[in-house]
Structure formats: C-alpha cells, structure tokens
Design a protein around this motif. Sequence first.
Motif, PDB file in Angstrom:
ATOM      1  N   THR A  26      -5.921   1.995   1.742  1.00 14.50           N
ATOM      2  CA  THR A  26      -6.427   2.015   0.374  1.00 14.50           C
ATOM      3  C   THR A  26      -6.620   3.439  -0.110  1.00 14.50           C
ATOM      4  N   GLY A  27      -7.105   4.312   0.780  1.00 19.45           N
ATOM      5  CA  GLY A  27      -7.341   5.690   0.386  1.00 19.45           C
ATOM      6  C   GLY A  27      -6.068   6.406   0.009  1.00 19.45           C
ATOM      7  N   PHE A  28      -5.050   6.321   0.871  1.00 16.39           N
ATOM      8  CA  PHE A  28      -3.800   6.990   0.563  1.00 16.39           C
ATOM      9  C   PHE A  28      -3.132   6.381  -0.658  1.00 16.39           C
ATOM     10  N   GLU A  29      -3.284   5.053  -0.810  1.00 11.80           N
ATOM     11  CA  GLU A  29      -2.683   4.396  -1.968  1.00 11.80           C
ATOM     12  C   GLU A  29      -3.334   4.875  -3.263  1.00 11.80           C
ATOM     13  N   SER A  30      -4.670   4.979  -3.256  1.00 12.11           N
ATOM     14  CA  SER A  30      -5.379   5.353  -4.472  1.00 12.11           C
ATOM     15  C   SER A  30      -5.090   6.791  -4.877  1.00 12.11           C
ATOM     16  N   LEU A  31      -4.690   7.630  -3.911  1.00 13.06           N
ATOM     17  CA  LEU A  31      -4.403   9.031  -4.213  1.00 13.06           C
ATOM     18  C   LEU A  31      -2.905   9.324  -4.179  1.00 13.06           C
ATOM     19  N   SER A  32      -2.079   8.271  -4.224  1.00 19.01           N
ATOM     20  CA  SER A  32      -0.649   8.435  -4.035  1.00 19.01           C
ATOM     21  C   SER A  32       0.039   8.980  -5.271  1.00 19.01           C
ATOM     22  N   LEU A  33       1.306   9.334  -5.089  1.00 21.97           N
ATOM     23  CA  LEU A  33       2.113   9.842  -6.192  1.00 21.97           C
ATOM     24  C   LEU A  33       2.224   8.822  -7.309  1.00 21.97           C
ATOM     25  N   ILE A 189     -10.225  11.407 -11.181  1.00 25.40           N
ATOM     26  CA  ILE A 189     -11.558  11.178 -10.663  1.00 25.40           C
ATOM     27  C   ILE A 189     -11.989   9.711 -10.737  1.00 25.40           C
ATOM     28  N   PRO A 190     -11.537   8.905 -11.731  1.00 28.12           N
ATOM     29  CA  PRO A 190     -11.921   7.486 -11.698  1.00 28.12           C
ATOM     30  C   PRO A 190     -11.601   6.813 -10.370  1.00 28.12           C
ATOM     31  N   HIS A 191     -10.501   7.207  -9.713  1.00 29.97           N
ATOM     32  CA  HIS A 191     -10.182   6.640  -8.411  1.00 29.97           C
ATOM     33  C   HIS A 191     -11.228   7.029  -7.387  1.00 29.97           C
ATOM     34  N   LEU A 192     -11.646   8.290  -7.420  1.00 32.49           N
ATOM     35  CA  LEU A 192     -12.627   8.760  -6.453  1.00 32.49           C
ATOM     36  C   LEU A 192     -13.966   8.077  -6.668  1.00 32.49           C
ATOM     37  N   GLN A 193     -14.217   7.569  -7.848  1.00 34.66           N
ATOM     38  CA  GLN A 193     -15.454   6.870  -8.153  1.00 34.66           C
ATOM     39  C   GLN A 193     -15.334   5.372  -7.930  1.00 34.66           C
ATOM     40  N   GLY A 194     -14.193   4.918  -7.445  1.00 32.99           N
ATOM     41  CA  GLY A 194     -14.014   3.508  -7.143  1.00 32.99           C
ATOM     42  C   GLY A 194     -13.846   2.609  -8.340  1.00 32.99           C
ATOM     43  N   LYS A 195     -13.417   3.151  -9.471  1.00 35.80           N
ATOM     44  CA  LYS A 195     -13.309   2.357 -10.694  1.00 35.80           C
ATOM     45  C   LYS A 195     -11.965   1.671 -10.862  1.00 35.80           C
ATOM     46  N   VAL A 196     -10.971   2.080 -10.089  1.00 35.94           N
ATOM     47  CA  VAL A 196      -9.632   1.526 -10.242  1.00 35.94           C
ATOM     48  C   VAL A 196      -9.262   0.735  -8.998  1.00 35.94           C
ATOM     49  N   LYS A 197      -8.837  -0.505  -9.209  1.00 39.03           N
ATOM     50  CA  LYS A 197      -8.481  -1.381  -8.094  1.00 39.03           C
ATOM     51  C   LYS A 197      -7.027  -1.184  -7.691  1.00 39.03           C
ATOM     52  N   CYS A 198      -6.761  -1.314  -6.400  1.00 38.07           N
ATOM     53  CA  CYS A 198      -5.403  -1.199  -5.880  1.00 38.07           C
ATOM     54  C   CYS A 198      -5.055  -2.454  -5.093  1.00 38.07           C
ATOM     55  N   ARG A 199      -3.835  -2.923  -5.247  1.00 37.34           N
ATOM     56  CA  ARG A 199      -3.359  -4.046  -4.442  1.00 37.34           C
ATOM     57  C   ARG A 199      -2.067  -3.641  -3.754  1.00 37.34           C
ATOM     58  N   GLU A 200      -1.916  -4.092  -2.519  1.00 37.35           N
ATOM     59  CA  GLU A 200      -0.716  -3.779  -1.748  1.00 37.35           C
ATOM     60  C   GLU A 200       0.052  -5.055  -1.415  1.00 37.35           C
ATOM     61  N   HIS A 201       1.365  -4.968  -1.488  1.00 33.08           N
ATOM     62  CA  HIS A 201       2.257  -6.053  -1.065  1.00 33.08           C
ATOM     63  C   HIS A 201       2.908  -5.587   0.230  1.00 33.08           C
ATOM     64  N   VAL A 202       2.402  -6.096   1.352  1.00 31.88           N
ATOM     65  CA  VAL A 202       2.789  -5.577   2.665  1.00 31.88           C
ATOM     66  C   VAL A 202       3.846  -6.465   3.310  1.00 31.88           C
ATOM     67  N   THR A 203       4.930  -5.840   3.762  1.00 30.13           N
ATOM     68  CA  THR A 203       5.958  -6.517   4.551  1.00 30.13           C
ATOM     69  C   THR A 203       5.927  -5.920   5.953  1.00 30.13           C
ATOM     70  N   LYS A 204       5.808  -6.771   6.966  1.00 26.71           N
ATOM     71  CA  LYS A 204       5.706  -6.300   8.341  1.00 26.71           C
ATOM     72  C   LYS A 204       7.085  -6.203   8.991  1.00 26.71           C
ATOM     73  N   GLY A 205       7.304  -5.074   9.694  1.00 26.82           N
ATOM     74  CA  GLY A 205       8.534  -4.911  10.449  1.00 26.82           C
ATOM     75  C   GLY A 205       9.548  -4.004   9.781  1.00 26.82           C
ATOM     76  N   PHE A 206       9.909  -2.932  10.487  1.00 28.65           N
ATOM     77  CA  PHE A 206      10.888  -1.976   9.955  1.00 28.65           C
ATOM     78  C   PHE A 206      12.213  -2.657   9.632  1.00 28.65           C
ATOM     79  N   GLU A 207      12.564  -3.684  10.432  1.00 26.68           N
ATOM     80  CA  GLU A 207      13.829  -4.378  10.233  1.00 26.68           C
ATOM     81  C   GLU A 207      13.865  -5.160   8.919  1.00 26.68           C
ATOM     82  N   ASN A 208      12.701  -5.388   8.316  1.00 26.25           N
ATOM     83  CA  ASN A 208      12.625  -6.129   7.060  1.00 26.25           C
ATOM     84  C   ASN A 208      12.622  -5.216   5.836  1.00 26.25           C
ATOM     85  N   MET A 209      12.811  -3.922   6.058  1.00 27.30           N
ATOM     86  CA  MET A 209      12.775  -2.975   4.957  1.00 27.30           C
ATOM     87  C   MET A 209      13.821  -3.271   3.872  1.00 27.30           C
ATOM     88  N   PRO A 210      15.094  -3.559   4.213  1.00 28.06           N
ATOM     89  CA  PRO A 210      16.076  -3.845   3.153  1.00 28.06           C
ATOM     90  C   PRO A 210      15.665  -5.017   2.264  1.00 28.06           C
TER      91      PRO A 210
END
Length: 229
Positions: A26-33, A189-210
């Motif tokens: 969550t931390g890296f996502e909230s501060l991501s590019l 700064i709104p991210h650092l204050q916890g005001k913005v929500k982040c959601r991740e769509h996670v796929t497990k397994g390097f072989e599933n990348m394509p």
Amino acid sequence: MLSSILKNAFLSKLRTFQSDPKLLNTGFESLSLRRLTAVYGLEEILELKQGETLLVNAAAGAVGSVVGQIAKIKGCKVVGSAGSDAKVAYLKELGFDVAFNYKTVDSLEEALKTASPEGYDCFFENVGGPSSTVALQQMKDFGRIAVCGNISTYNDTAPQTGICFPTFLFFINRLPSFLLQYNYCDLFIPHLQGKVKCREHVTKGFENMPAAFMGMLQGENIGKAIIAV
C-alpha cells in the motif's frame, strides 16, 4: 523543494511502510508514479480549481481513481466513466458525484449531459477513441484537457475516426500530453495523510504476467494491476 515539515512527514511515512510488511504494498502504491501522475495532471496541467467540474474516464484505474479522489478533496464535482457495474460501485464508494457504465448507457452523450448539464471545466483523458470525441463536445468554453493516455487506440492497426487532438487545439485553452519527469511529493500530501484510498488487482505467479497484462488492457482490473512473484 519540499519544506522541512513535508519532507519529514514523507520520510516518516516511508519508515512506517518499511517497518510493517502489511503496509509495504500500500505504501509503495500510494507513492507510485501512477499516483504522482494523477497529482501532476490535476495541479500542473489542468490547474483544477475548487468548484469546477471534472470528467475522468477509465476512472476506476490506477490513475483515474486517484484523480477523482484528489479532485473531491479540492472541492470539485467529479464525474467518472468506467466499463463495468462493479467499477461504478467502486467509484461511488470513493465519493464520485456521478459514475456510470459507458458500456450499458443508451447514449454516452446523454449520460454526460445528465451528469453535468452545464458542461465540464476539465477532462482527464485516459482512453481516446470515439468515446472521447463525444466527451470533447461537452467541454465548456476554454475548458482544459490533460491527455494522460489513449488506451483504446494502442492496438489499432488503422487510425480511428473522430476528432484528432492536434486539430482541436484551436478550440480549447490547454491540451498538453504529459509525462511526469520530476518529484511532486509536495503536491501529494493527501496520500501521506491517508485521505486517498488505493486498491490493487493482484495476479499471482510470474508465468501469469502476459495474461494479467492483456487483462489490464481489456479493463479487467480495478485499481493498480500487480504481479505477485
């Protein structure tokens, strides 16, 4: 340059992420590019102001979902379009004033007019193609558009019909296509204050990348698409 207060807050948040593995993603996502791109587009390209109306497409994606939330923090009306009912529900959860499924509405033009009869001050463009041509016609005079992406056109083998962005420059105030090239943490700064929500769509397994990558291009993800290895 970040002020010492903001810099300390930023570094403190990073240390928190590092000390708690549960917060790391969550931390890296909230501060991501992607998140910084949203801030830069709103603050520096659109110069969004309190009380204005913003339209964002692909609104449930990694960038669009943050664009809408920050616009609400700034006191703006936010209209978002997305490609499924689940995504529309997510946008309403985030506080979007209006959200609709562009795939199921009878008329995109009517949906946009109903959402904001007076038109739109700003448009955060992520999609391109025919739907954006319709959206452009709903802009107010001297409206501002930030072209962040054109995902609907990336796999085209022939140019799509409709308004071409370069030829539209004569009719609007500002239409830059941008890349984030430097640090805008002081605008985030709104991210650092916890005001913005982040959601991740996670796929497990390097072989599933394509498959995960193709799914992202087809709009299967809500929020940031991530491969867990």
